[in-house]
Design an enzyme around this catalytic site. Sequence first.
Site, mmCIF file in Angstrom:
data_model
loop_
_atom_site.group_PDB
_atom_site.id
_atom_site.type_symbol
_atom_site.label_atom_id
_atom_site.label_comp_id
_atom_site.label_asym_id
_atom_site.label_seq_id
_atom_site.Cartn_x
_atom_site.Cartn_y
_atom_site.Cartn_z
ATOM 1 N N GLY A 3 -24.573 5.616 -3.180
ATOM 2 C CA GLY A 3 -25.613 6.602 -3.893
ATOM 3 C C GLY A 3 -25.038 7.595 -4.872
ATOM 4 O O GLY A 3 -25.902 8.400 -5.322
ATOM 5 N N LYS A 4 -23.703 7.487 -5.182
ATOM 6 C CA LYS A 4 -23.255 8.261 -6.219
ATOM 7 C C LYS A 4 -23.466 7.995 -7.798
ATOM 8 O O LYS A 4 -23.181 8.602 -8.789
ATOM 9 C CB LYS A 4 -21.719 8.612 -5.815
ATOM 10 C CG LYS A 4 -21.581 9.533 -4.720
ATOM 11 C CD LYS A 4 -19.905 9.686 -4.340
ATOM 12 C CE LYS A 4 -19.942 10.551 -3.011
ATOM 13 N NZ LYS A 4 -18.424 10.527 -2.696
ATOM 14 N N TYR B 229 0.895 -1.243 -0.111
ATOM 15 C CA TYR B 229 0.058 -0.145 -0.140
ATOM 16 C C TYR B 229 0.899 1.231 0.050
ATOM 17 O O TYR B 229 1.665 1.394 0.816
ATOM 18 C CB TYR B 229 -1.029 -0.089 1.230
ATOM 19 C CG TYR B 229 -1.974 -1.028 1.285
ATOM 20 C CD1 TYR B 229 -2.291 -1.830 0.128
ATOM 21 C CD2 TYR B 229 -2.856 -1.400 2.305
ATOM 22 C CE1 TYR B 229 -3.426 -2.639 0.059
ATOM 23 C CE2 TYR B 229 -3.892 -2.337 2.304
ATOM 24 C CZ TYR B 229 -4.114 -2.832 1.341
ATOM 25 O OH TYR B 229 -5.145 -3.886 1.082
ATOM 26 N N LEU C 35 -19.511 2.351 -5.641
ATOM 27 C CA LEU C 35 -20.846 1.923 -6.367
ATOM 28 C C LEU C 35 -21.983 2.056 -5.475
ATOM 29 O O LEU C 35 -22.883 2.512 -5.893
ATOM 30 C CB LEU C 35 -20.671 0.533 -6.877
ATOM 31 C CG LEU C 35 -21.916 0.087 -8.094
ATOM 32 C CD1 LEU C 35 -21.761 1.172 -9.180
ATOM 33 C CD2 LEU C 35 -21.711 -1.338 -8.234
#
Length: 328
Positions: free
Chosen positions: A214-215, A53, A211
């Site tokens: 709500g966008k 990462y 996903l």
Amino acid sequence: MNYTTVGRTGIKVSNLCLGTMSFGGDADKETAREMFRASREAGINFFDTANVYNGGKSEEILGELIAEDNRDEIILTSKMFYPMSEDINAMGANRRNIIREVENSLQRLGTDYIDFYFVHMFDQNTPIEETLAALDQLQQDGKILYPAVSNWAAWQIATSLGISAKESLARFELIQPMYNLVKRQAETEILPLAEAHNLGVISYSPLGGGLLTGKYGVDKKPAKGRLVDQKRYSARYHDQINYQVADRFTKYAAEKDINPVTLAVAWVKSNPAITAPIIGGRNLEQLKDSLAAAEFEMSAEMRKEISNLSPTPAPATDRGEVLFDEFE
């Protein structure tokens, strides 16, 4: 915050795990500190990272934050597999790379042990026996407490459990599959395997890469976001059915007057096979709605209603009909 036991280990962890993939990337050190502190204040004691990462920066920042807190109260995971340099041997689940990378992670994290150490991916070039033997040695040396595995198929995990039992090697005690409302493949074999063998499960991507926030929808897409900016996420969720599910889920959340982020995480958490969903974010504002899922108790009826918004995976045998009555 509620706490649960990781499989048969006896270790108690919060029912949410903070993933730190954004630390040192989208989240600078100060933003990471804000998210870490908010998580600790909410009762989270479980933190997930990986050597890869942000080129090790996530481990470094998380290690500094843990040092400011109390290492003895933190349950820490990290991972190895992906290349950490251009060296041809700087990847894989072979003994050489496992031994080298755990030392590097311990140094970056500023600790002398990792609670759960993950093999990040399946290594087709290394026998499972070699991987398990190396992890067993790390456990004997006290550098890790338990081996763990991410992104392996059920048959691969089951094979490893058989080898561990046969050879008296430390077995995987925690697994990390992808699991969310539009990616439910884990329900077919991985989660039943975990329940059958008493394995802990920390699943990742409860929001489906954004996903289910709500966008997104069939006719809705933000200007920026993982599904827009990152090819691996746009490829992972590109099927139109996923956006149809997102529309149905967003509508359902609005009807119930519940934030879709909170609801999506709570749905994952409500699966009895899940020890803790891994949550995360680019900043504290994004994280807050996921943190709220810690106190959200989903009823069996609501779980069923939400589950019906997406296709249920076919059973492992691909035979869903009931046959027993034919023989009575």
